[in-house]
Design an enzyme around this catalytic site. Structure first.
Site, mmCIF file in Angstrom:
data_model
loop_
_atom_site.group_PDB
_atom_site.id
_atom_site.type_symbol
_atom_site.label_atom_id
_atom_site.label_comp_id
_atom_site.label_asym_id
_atom_site.label_seq_id
_atom_site.Cartn_x
_atom_site.Cartn_y
_atom_site.Cartn_z
ATOM 1 N N LEU A 53 -4.615 4.888 27.117
ATOM 2 C CA LEU A 53 -4.419 6.402 26.248
ATOM 3 C C LEU A 53 -4.569 6.391 25.219
ATOM 4 O O LEU A 53 -4.793 5.783 24.805
ATOM 5 C CB LEU A 53 -2.777 6.083 27.078
ATOM 6 C CG LEU A 53 -2.651 6.265 28.327
ATOM 7 C CD1 LEU A 53 -1.572 6.729 28.933
ATOM 8 C CD2 LEU A 53 -3.912 7.200 29.180
ATOM 9 N N PRO A 54 -4.047 7.905 24.924
ATOM 10 C CA PRO A 54 -4.680 7.700 23.484
ATOM 11 C C PRO A 54 -4.522 7.357 22.560
ATOM 12 O O PRO A 54 -4.276 6.655 21.158
ATOM 13 C CB PRO A 54 -5.523 8.971 23.108
ATOM 14 C CG PRO A 54 -5.379 10.027 24.516
ATOM 15 C CD PRO A 54 -4.938 9.252 25.657
ATOM 16 N N LYS A 82 -2.466 -5.226 15.558
ATOM 17 C CA LYS A 82 -3.755 -3.720 15.964
ATOM 18 C C LYS A 82 -3.822 -3.386 14.531
ATOM 19 O O LYS A 82 -4.957 -3.172 13.920
ATOM 20 C CB LYS A 82 -3.310 -3.113 17.420
ATOM 21 C CG LYS A 82 -4.710 -2.203 17.262
ATOM 22 C CD LYS A 82 -5.608 -2.403 17.455
ATOM 23 C CE LYS A 82 -6.813 -1.425 17.650
ATOM 24 N NZ LYS A 82 -8.051 -1.369 17.939
#
Ligand code: NAD
Length: 296
Positions: free
Chosen positions: A65-66, A171
């Site tokens: 998901l965003p 990340k």
């Protein structure tokens, strides 16, 4: 082969789900965009009518998901998805979100007897399509071993970087470097072009010199330099400017939380914010070059 629920079939989730199907896994899929669900169904997935329907009978649940609010909104709350997943199921969130959000969802999952990993990815839409993503994993080592076959179907590199939330921290470090490198690559090409240089020749030289990077070689920001780069198709597809802006905001928050200093990351965040204000929030983040070279 596993029964997998896949939720979020956007630029990344769509091709990731396709690779799981190609590897022989059974998928029930859901996205808020009906057309994305239909596309996955045409490739062999079962179309679910909502997220709760998607997880019925699943051994593994994957979400892509965003942002944090979408992930927390999906899983948490009295009627959140976690309350519809039986104990023992493996839950993997591949979205890039705040480390604190990942830890919050993982804690709630653990309390319900679910194993959970944060596993954001790197490699872009091309890596998602080619099945060559890098998975950056936070959570328990034995949980990662359960997930390894599905990661291998979608990617080629798997890094275990620590406990819950650590995948997100790693990340964000990668994407902060990427955001800075893309902006400065655009700046360098704009400078060369202003001197009358051919951006393609300049890029080819940089790609075998010390200024080389993913931004020169794979996702070059200058239109016409690389046929397959978003820049050569009006900056469509790829990694959205506003997703990069989100990641740089998360990196800034992560820096504040430990008192770290990230001056270039903050500068880059402001550039992507300006690019968004200029109307390019939905375009690939390499469109940041337009701030410096509007006529490129
Ligand atoms: P995207 O916007 O293309 O896809 C997200 C999808 O999630 C959309 O299809 C949307 O409809 C769906 N969605 C949102 N809320 C939902 C809900 N409650 N239930 C079901 N579906 C829902 O984004 P993307 O480019 O695929 O990126 C997804 C994540 O991966 C982001 O966190 C992004 O930062 C990260 N990421 C993207 C790239 C890239 O190159 N695009 C690369 C690495 C990581």
């Amino acid at each position: 082969m596993s029964r997998i629920a896949f939720i979020g079939l956007g630029h990344m989730g769509g091709p990731m789900a396709t690779n799981l199907l190609k590897a022989g896994h059974q998928l029930r899929v859901f996205d808020l965009v009906a057309a994305s669900v239909e596309q996955a169904a045409a490739r062999g997935a079962v179309a679910a009518v909502n997220a709760i329907d998607a997880v019925a009978g699943a051994e593994i649940v994957i979400s892509m998901l965003p942002a944090s609010r979408h992930v927390e909104g999906l899983y948490l709350g009295n009627d959140g998805l976690l309350s519809h997943i039986p104990a023992g199921v493996l839950v993997i969130d591949c979205s890039t979100i705040a480390p604190a959000s990942a830890q919050k969802v993982a804690k709630a999952a653990t309390e319900r007897g679910l194993a959970m990993l944060d596993a954001p990815v790197s490699g872009g839409t091309a890596g998602a399509a080619a099945g060559t993503l890098t998975f950056i994993v936070g959570g328990q080592a034995e949980t990662l071993e359960r997930a390894r076959p599905v990661f291998s179907a979608m990617g080629k590199n798997i890094f275990h970087v620590g406990d819950s939330g650590a995948g997100q921290v790693a990340k964000l470090c990668n994407n902060m470097a990427l955001g800075v490198i893309m902006a400065v690559t655009g700046e360098a090409l704009a400078l060369g072009a202003a001197h009358g240089l051919d951006a393609k020749v300049l890029s080819q030289m940089m790609a075998v010199s010390t200024g080389r990077s993913w931004a020169t070689e794979v996702c070059n920001p200058w239109p016409g330099v690389l046929d397959n780069a978003p820049a050569s198709r009006g900056y469509s597809g790829g990694f959205g400017n506003d997703l990069m802006l989100k990641d740089l905001g998360l990196a800034a928050e992560a820096a504040v939380s430990v008192g770290a200093s990230v001056p270039l990351g903050e500068l880059a965040r402001n550039l992507y914010a300006l690019n968004s204000k200029a109307g390019r929030g939905g375009l690939d983040f390499s469109s940041v070059v337009k701030l410096l070279a509007p006529d490129s």
